[in-house]
Design an enzyme around this catalytic site. Structure first.
Site, mmCIF file in Angstrom:
data_model
loop_
_atom_site.group_PDB
_atom_site.id
_atom_site.type_symbol
_atom_site.label_atom_id
_atom_site.label_comp_id
_atom_site.label_asym_id
_atom_site.label_seq_id
_atom_site.Cartn_x
_atom_site.Cartn_y
_atom_site.Cartn_z
ATOM 1 N N GLU A 176 0.821 -1.216 0.000
ATOM 2 C CA GLU A 176 0.000 0.000 0.000
ATOM 3 C C GLU A 176 0.857 1.271 0.000
ATOM 4 O OE1 GLU A 176 -3.661 2.185 2.452
ATOM 5 O OE2 GLU A 176 -2.582 0.550 3.423
ATOM 6 N N LYS A 213 -2.774 -1.953 -2.851
ATOM 7 C CA LYS A 213 -3.816 -1.079 -2.315
ATOM 8 C C LYS A 213 -3.391 0.349 -2.631
ATOM 9 C CE LYS A 213 -6.514 0.111 1.809
ATOM 10 N NZ LYS A 213 -7.138 -0.373 3.044
#
Length: 294
Positions: A176, A213
């Site tokens: 992420e 993400k």
């Protein structure tokens, strides 16, 4: 790796619920839920209250596998029980929802326009515990504030180096590198980010599986081509501070991108709601995020 869970995350319809606010963000999450800091005096009491909130969300009939593919837990939640079962087992066995674990220890100070992850001490032990507790994958977050090539390269290199370590333990890492939605040069950061991710994907071992993400891109479908990479199980989007309505609207313009929202999922839930109100509120959030993820 559980192949049933892998198939579900790779091809399933739905989104991933982020229930992983930890240390610093727990008071904020509780406050949003209507529990003020005066309601608890120790960290243990605080975590017990947040576990009650999460248990209420997870046990709600609105929190179902028809709409929700996976849920990201915080370490403290992984170690706790719901109805006598460890949280991850309850999620998968009772709900059919795939459990993930947040593993990072927060962000370092801003440098080169980015915030790297702080060193993750004891990561191997945590990963071993996660495997023994039937966790499927992990999540770790860095933040990009400016389109600084050196900084963005460092973020992606750090994410993939640790991601590789996680994959070797048989877990699927969610990488992420969040681009700050308020960044003045967000689109330029995304272009640099995509190039760095492509470079790192090309260097991965043949069987390594990861997830990404990412912030919802400025340009619709900007990450579409990354979805076709054989290493990428799924790309999920964070809400990043947008309201639920705004996040859903932006997300729905991106084919194949599904939500992994935290604040935007729980924004209207309150401790004082009756079960009927609580479940109805959660149901409407779940339905709207699901629809935007299709």
């Amino acid at each position: 790796m559980n192949t049933k869970q892998l198939d579900r995350i790779h091809t399933g319809k739905g989104f991933i619920a982020a229930l992983d606010q930890s240390g610093g963000s727990t008071p904020k999450a509780l406050l949003q839920y209507g529990i003020t800091e005066s309601s608890y005096s120790t960290e243990e009491e605080m975590y017990a209250l947040v576990h009650e909130m999460r248990t209420r969300i997870i046990k709600s009939p609105a929190f179902d596998s028809e709409h929700i593919l996976g849920a990201i837990l915080f370490e403290n939640t992984m170690d706790r029980f719901i109805d006598g079962q460890l949280t991850a087992d309850y999620l998968w066995e009772k709900k059919g929802i795939v459990p993930f674990l947040k593993v990072d220890k927060g962000l370092a100070e801003l440098e080169d326009g980015v915030q790297l992850m702080k060193p993750i001490s004891g990561l191997d032990d945590l990963l071993k515990r996660a495997v023994s507790r039937n966790i499927f994958g992990t999540k770790m977050r860095s933040v990009i504030k400016e389109a600084n090539p050196a900084g963005i390269k460092k973020v992606v290199e750090q994410q993939f180096a640790i991601g590789n370590q996680i994959a070797q333990m048989g877990l699927v890492p969610i990488i992420e590198p969040e681009v700050d939605i308020y960044s003045a040069d967000k689109a330029a950061s995304e272009k640099l980010l995509k190039d760095e991710i492509s470079t790192q994907l090309a260097a991965l071992g043949k069987d390594v599986k990861i997830m990404l993400k990412l912030s919802i891109p400025t340009e619709d479908n900007f990450y579409r081509d990354l979805m076709d990479d054989p290493h990428v199980v799924r790309i999920v989007a964070l809400s990043g501070g947008y309201s639920q309505a705004e996040a859903n609207e932006k997300l729905s313009r991106n084919d194949g991108l599904i939500a992994s929202f935290s604040r935007a999922l729980s924004q209207d839930l309150a401790a004082g709601q009756s079960d009927e109100e609580f479940n109805a509120t959660l149901s409407s959030s779940v339905q709207s995020i699901y629809k935007a993820s299709l």
